[in-house]
Design an enzyme around this catalytic site. Structure first.
Site, PDB file in Angstrom:
ATOM      1  NE  ARG A 101      -1.283  -4.487  12.942  1.00  0.00           N
ATOM      2  CZ  ARG A 101      -1.792  -4.311  11.728  1.00  0.00           C
ATOM      3  NH1 ARG A 101      -2.859  -4.995  11.356  1.00  0.00           N
ATOM      4  NH2 ARG A 101      -1.260  -3.468  10.886  1.00  0.00           N
ATOM      5  CD  GLN A 131      -0.371   1.645   5.432  1.00  0.00           C
ATOM      6  OE1 GLN A 131      -0.535   0.499   5.778  1.00  0.00           O
ATOM      7  NE2 GLN A 131      -0.143   1.986   4.169  1.00  0.00           N
ATOM      8  CG  ASP A 218      -8.100   3.440   7.711  1.00  0.00           C
ATOM      9  OD1 ASP A 218      -8.220   2.278   7.262  1.00  0.00           O
ATOM     10  OD2 ASP A 218      -7.733   3.682   8.884  1.00  0.00           O
ATOM     11  CB  CYS A 257      -3.645   1.943   5.095  1.00  0.00           C
ATOM     12  SG  CYS A 257      -5.152   1.810   6.070  1.00  0.00           S
TER      13      CYS A 257
END
Ligand code: CP
Ligand code: NVA
Length: 299
Positions: A101, A131, A218, A257
């Protein structure tokens, strides 16, 4: 499949196979017949915060027989400027796979190239493929699939989430309308490279929500953009709330998410009303990523 670096690079078959396998692994949780990661150590290099991704990968790697090794980007020499390609060449000689990440997509691409390890993008500024796999599994479970369904994404039209969703719409052939303020819309060169009439971009969130079956949002400011608070003013009218959602299809579902900022991109009421879906979506990270780990371990 050697790596999962983006949704963009997946074929329709790879994407649908991953989701089908995730559903199977979900049904077999606690009872996996094989442990394809047995004896393997997987590095997890994170230079951004995480709750869901970190926990779901650590649990998933263990449940498939492997050992996760969490490496905070700030604690390893990467944080002091060691190049990603050197970090990659060292880890490539010691561990069996990597989950990363970070900010730049190129870092994940370079890591995969120099380490030669199976490498998974656990979120970059460009994409969040793990995701989207979990989201699609949730859509499959809640509304039976994407065929003939209308999707909307309300918020930042050019974030990692929206970009991955736009690629998914193209690959899986479903209609996605993205509603975003003009300054947060995908640029023309991105839309040209996407090259599909399945994705529409509008300014008015009501237009995107009208008749939609699956409505996604989001955060307005992604990780790394926290100092751009002034941008939030542009999202006036973009909150998922009962007023905006009144135009959606009767049995619509909401995806987020997470983490969510109640009172910004989603109201407290809308989040709690759809919490069953949203936390199922969070759980599905575990199952979707197991499917990815198995696919990479078997390659
Ligand atoms: N959705 C998601 O990736 O959550 P985390 O940032 O908590 O991992
Ligand atoms: N777009 C968000 C997703 C968080 C999971 C971010 O990058 O912060």
């Amino acid at each position: 499949m050697k790596n999962l670096l983006s949704i963009e690079q997946l074929s329709k078959k790879e994407l649908t196979d991953l989701i089908e396998h995730a559903a199977l692994l979900k049904s077999e949780r606690g009872n996996h017949a094989s442990k394809p990661l047995a004896g393997q150590t997987w590095a997890m290099i994170f230079t951004k915060s995480s709750t869901r991704t970190r926990v779901s990968f650590e649990v998933g790697i263990r449940e498939l027989g492997g050992f996760p090794m969490f490496l905070s980007g700030n604690d390893i020499q990467l944080g002091r400027g060691e190049p990603i390609k050197d970090t990659a060449r060292v880890l490539g000689r010691m561990v069996h796979g990597a989950v990363i990440r970070t900010f730049a997509q190129q870092d994940v691409v370079d890591f995969a190239e120099f380490s030669k390890l199976p490498t998974i993008n656990a979120l970059t500024d460009d994409e969040h493929p793990c995701q989207i796999l979990a989201d699609l599994l949730t859509v499959r479970e809640k509304v039976g699939g994407w065929e003939g369904r209308r999707f909307a994404f309300i918020g930042d039209g050019y974030s990692n989430m929206t970009r991955s969703w736009m690629w998914a719409a193209k690959i899986l052939d479903f209609d996605l309308t993205v509603a975003a303020p003009v300054s947060c819309q995908p640029p023309a060169d991105f839309l040209a490279s996407l090259d599909t009439d399945r994705v529409k971009v509008v300014v008015d969130p009501k237009v995107a929500v009208e008749g939609a079956d699956v409505i996604n949002t989001d955060v307005w400011l992604s990780m790394g953009q926290e100092d751009q608070k002034e941008k939030e003013a542009e999202f006036e009218g973009f909150q998922l709330n009962s007023d905006l959602l009144s135009g959606a299809a009767a049995n619509h579902i909401i995806l987020h998410c997470l983490p969510a900022y109640r009172g910004k991109e989603i109201s407290e009421e809308a989040l709690e009303k759809h919490a069953g879906t949203i936390f199922q979506q969070a759980e599905n990270r575990l199952h979707a990523q197991k499917a990815v780990l198995v696919a990479l371990a078997m390659a």
